[in-house]
Design a protein around this motif. Structure first.
Motif, PDB file in Angstrom:
ATOM      1  N   ASP A   1       7.360  10.367  -4.022  1.00 42.37           N
ATOM      2  CA  ASP A   1       7.678  11.769  -3.798  1.00 42.37           C
ATOM      3  C   ASP A   1       6.742  12.637  -4.639  1.00 42.37           C
ATOM      4  N   GLU A   2       7.088  13.916  -4.792  1.00 43.90           N
ATOM      5  CA  GLU A   2       6.175  14.855  -5.434  1.00 43.90           C
ATOM      6  C   GLU A   2       5.941  14.589  -6.918  1.00 43.90           C
ATOM      7  N   ARG A   3       6.670  13.642  -7.503  1.00 47.15           N
ATOM      8  CA  ARG A   3       6.408  13.287  -8.904  1.00 47.15           C
ATOM      9  C   ARG A   3       5.133  12.462  -9.045  1.00 47.15           C
ATOM     10  N   ASN A   4       4.662  11.875  -7.944  1.00 42.55           N
ATOM     11  CA  ASN A   4       3.479  11.020  -7.983  1.00 42.55           C
ATOM     12  C   ASN A   4       2.211  11.845  -7.764  1.00 42.55           C
ATOM     13  N   LEU A   5       1.190  11.615  -8.597  1.00 43.98           N
ATOM     14  CA  LEU A   5      -0.032  12.408  -8.511  1.00 43.98           C
ATOM     15  C   LEU A   5      -0.778  12.199  -7.197  1.00 43.98           C
ATOM     16  N   ALA A   6      -0.720  10.994  -6.642  1.00 46.52           N
ATOM     17  CA  ALA A   6      -1.388  10.756  -5.359  1.00 46.52           C
ATOM     18  C   ALA A   6      -0.723  11.586  -4.259  1.00 46.52           C
ATOM     19  N   TRP A   7       0.607  11.602  -4.255  1.00 45.83           N
ATOM     20  CA  TRP A   7       1.366  12.422  -3.285  1.00 45.83           C
ATOM     21  C   TRP A   7       0.995  13.892  -3.435  1.00 45.83           C
ATOM     22  N   ARG A   8       0.979  14.369  -4.682  1.00 53.96           N
ATOM     23  CA  ARG A   8       0.686  15.784  -4.931  1.00 53.96           C
ATOM     24  C   ARG A   8      -0.745  16.136  -4.543  1.00 53.96           C
ATOM     25  N   ALA A   9      -1.675  15.199  -4.761  1.00 54.45           N
ATOM     26  CA  ALA A   9      -3.071  15.455  -4.398  1.00 54.45           C
ATOM     27  C   ALA A   9      -3.225  15.609  -2.892  1.00 54.45           C
ATOM     28  N   ALA A  10      -2.587  14.716  -2.142  1.00 56.42           N
ATOM     29  CA  ALA A  10      -2.644  14.822  -0.682  1.00 56.42           C
ATOM     30  C   ALA A  10      -2.046  16.146  -0.223  1.00 56.42           C
ATOM     31  N   ASN A  11      -0.927  16.514  -0.796  1.00 54.71           N
ATOM     32  CA  ASN A  11      -0.242  17.747  -0.409  1.00 54.71           C
ATOM     33  C   ASN A  11      -1.097  18.978  -0.690  1.00 54.71           C
ATOM     34  N   VAL A  12      -1.745  19.017  -1.863  1.00 52.83           N
ATOM     35  CA  VAL A  12      -2.484  20.213  -2.245  1.00 52.83           C
ATOM     36  C   VAL A  12      -3.731  20.405  -1.384  1.00 52.83           C
ATOM     37  N   VAL A  13      -4.414  19.308  -1.023  1.00 52.10           N
ATOM     38  CA  VAL A  13      -5.624  19.468  -0.212  1.00 52.10           C
ATOM     39  C   VAL A  13      -5.274  19.749   1.245  1.00 52.10           C
ATOM     40  N   LEU A  14      -4.185  19.177   1.748  1.00 50.59           N
ATOM     41  CA  LEU A  14      -3.757  19.464   3.114  1.00 50.59           C
ATOM     42  C   LEU A  14      -3.333  20.929   3.250  1.00 50.59           C
ATOM     43  N   ARG A  15      -2.603  21.414   2.262  1.00 51.69           N
ATOM     44  CA  ARG A  15      -2.164  22.813   2.308  1.00 51.69           C
ATOM     45  C   ARG A  15      -3.353  23.760   2.170  1.00 51.69           C
ATOM     46  N   HIS A  16      -4.299  23.402   1.294  1.00 55.46           N
ATOM     47  CA  HIS A  16      -5.482  24.241   1.100  1.00 55.46           C
ATOM     48  C   HIS A  16      -6.267  24.376   2.399  1.00 55.46           C
ATOM     49  N   ALA A  17      -6.382  23.273   3.151  1.00 53.33           N
ATOM     50  CA  ALA A  17      -7.142  23.270   4.397  1.00 53.33           C
ATOM     51  C   ALA A  17      -6.305  23.711   5.595  1.00 53.33           C
ATOM     52  N   ASP A  18      -5.048  24.071   5.337  1.00 58.68           N
ATOM     53  CA  ASP A  18      -4.121  24.490   6.399  1.00 58.68           C
ATOM     54  C   ASP A  18      -4.063  23.427   7.499  1.00 58.68           C
ATOM     55  N   CYS A  19      -3.935  22.171   7.037  1.00 54.32           N
ATOM     56  CA  CYS A  19      -3.927  21.027   7.957  1.00 54.32           C
ATOM     57  C   CYS A  19      -2.493  20.553   8.177  1.00 54.32           C
ATOM     58  N   ALA A  20      -2.093  20.434   9.433  1.00 54.57           N
ATOM     59  CA  ALA A  20      -0.722  20.024   9.758  1.00 54.57           C
ATOM     60  C   ALA A  20      -0.576  18.515   9.806  1.00 54.57           C
ATOM     61  N   GLU A  21      -1.701  17.788   9.764  1.00 58.71           N
ATOM     62  CA  GLU A  21      -1.628  16.325   9.813  1.00 58.71           C
ATOM     63  C   GLU A  21      -1.133  15.784   8.473  1.00 58.71           C
ATOM     64  N   GLY A  22      -0.643  14.538   8.515  1.00 57.50           N
ATOM     65  CA  GLY A  22      -0.207  13.875   7.292  1.00 57.50           C
ATOM     66  C   GLY A  22      -0.972  12.582   7.086  1.00 57.50           C
ATOM     67  N   VAL A  23      -0.751  11.943   5.977  1.00 59.01           N
ATOM     68  CA  VAL A  23      -1.404  10.673   5.675  1.00 59.01           C
ATOM     69  C   VAL A  23      -0.391   9.708   5.084  1.00 59.01           C
ATOM     70  N   ARG A  24      -0.644   8.443   5.259  1.00 56.83           N
ATOM     71  CA  ARG A  24       0.137   7.408   4.585  1.00 56.83           C
ATOM     72  C   ARG A  24      -0.747   6.798   3.510  1.00 56.83           C
ATOM     73  N   ILE A  25      -0.193   6.667   2.322  1.00 64.19           N
ATOM     74  CA  ILE A  25      -0.948   6.139   1.188  1.00 64.19           C
ATOM     75  C   ILE A  25      -0.270   4.868   0.689  1.00 64.19           C
ATOM     76  N   ASP A  26      -1.024   3.775   0.663  1.00 66.96           N
ATOM     77  CA  ASP A  26      -0.544   2.542   0.034  1.00 66.96           C
ATOM     78  C   ASP A  26      -1.232   2.441  -1.320  1.00 66.96           C
ATOM     79  N   LEU A  27      -0.462   2.537  -2.376  1.00 62.31           N
ATOM     80  CA  LEU A  27      -1.010   2.611  -3.731  1.00 62.31           C
ATOM     81  C   LEU A  27      -0.748   1.302  -4.474  1.00 62.31           C
ATOM     82  N   ILE A  28      -1.823   0.618  -4.830  1.00 61.09           N
ATOM     83  CA  ILE A  28      -1.721  -0.624  -5.604  1.00 61.09           C
ATOM     84  C   ILE A  28      -2.270  -0.335  -6.998  1.00 61.09           C
TER      85      ILE A  28
END
Length: 237
Positions: A1-28
């Motif tokens: 969720d939003e506590r994770n930096l990877a989640w927050r990074a995806a959210n901030v760049v998508l919002r900045h670009a006004d992009c409605a698409e989403g991404v799935r992130i597998d973090l190892i």
């Protein structure tokens, strides 16, 4: 969720670009937490670059750096990659020429350090050498003088973190006893690194240190070309 930096990074760049698409992130995760190694920050930087490239958002590197600074002070460094100096809160990055290749032994002890507590203690220091040391290091990096680069490595956090955790001071001593050419705390800790004369010496150091510590890695420094993902380098051509 939003506590994770990877989640927050995806959210901030998508919002900045006004992009409605989403991404799935597998973090190892391979980099230990609470080690001062920037694991979360490097995750965030990779996501910013990756989402930007995969979805072809065309966000400039300067804008990614600005967005990264909102996520954490270390993120802009990982967007620059390679050898760089950081000023301000960490968001003012100056890319430097690649430093000399160094073999390192990194050790993560059992002790953990509170980043907030370390910074609070640092604020109370009346004399820091970091500003003078940074300018000096920039000069010797330009000369690619390996001996002087190793000799000038410093970390002000050692003054406040080692009294908090005696085991970290003992780790620095153990690295020097294992014949490190210099040994320093990583960021605000608790990991530390020792500089080895060669890959062979690094492996010998690691063998000695593994008798006492469980988490020991042999590493080497990276050039900017090695540190940045290929899709980013192509975009910078």
């Amino acid at each position: 969720d939003e506590r994770n930096l990877a989640w927050r990074a995806a959210n901030v760049v998508l919002r900045h670009a006004d992009c409605a698409e989403g991404v799935r992130i597998d973090l190892i995760k391979n980099i230990p937490t609470q080690a001062g190694l920037g694991g979360g920050s490097s995750n965030a930087a990779s996501v910013l670059m990756g989402v930007n490239a995969i979805l072809e958002l065309n966000v400039s590197l300067n804008e990614l750096v600005r967005l990264g600074a909102q996520l954490g002070s270390d993120v802009p460094f990982f967007l620059t990659a390679g050898t760089a100096s950081a000023r301000g809160r960490g968001e003012l990055i100056t890319a430097l020429d690649d430093g000399p290749a160094l073999w390192l032994v990194v050790v993560k002890p059992d002790a953990c350090v509170s980043t907030a507590a370390a910074y609070a203690a640092m604020d109370l220091l009346t004399d820091r050498i970091s500003a003078r040391a940074t300018a000096s290091m920039e000069r010797v990096l330009t000369d690619a003088d390996r001996t002087r680069v190793v000799a000038r490595m410093t970390n002000d956090f050692e003054q406040v973190v080692c009294p908090m955790e005696l085991s970290i001071q003992l780790l620095l001593d153990d690295l020097m006893m294992a014949r490190a050419q210099n040994a320093r705390l990583c960021g605000s800790g608790s990991a530390a690194f020792g500089v080895a004369a060669s890959e062979v010496d690094a492996e010998k150091m690691a063998t000695l240190l593994r008798r006492k510590y469980q988490k020991v890695w042999v590493c080497r420094t990276l050039t900017r070309a090695e540190a940045l993902p290929q899709f980013v380098l192509k975009g910078l051509d």
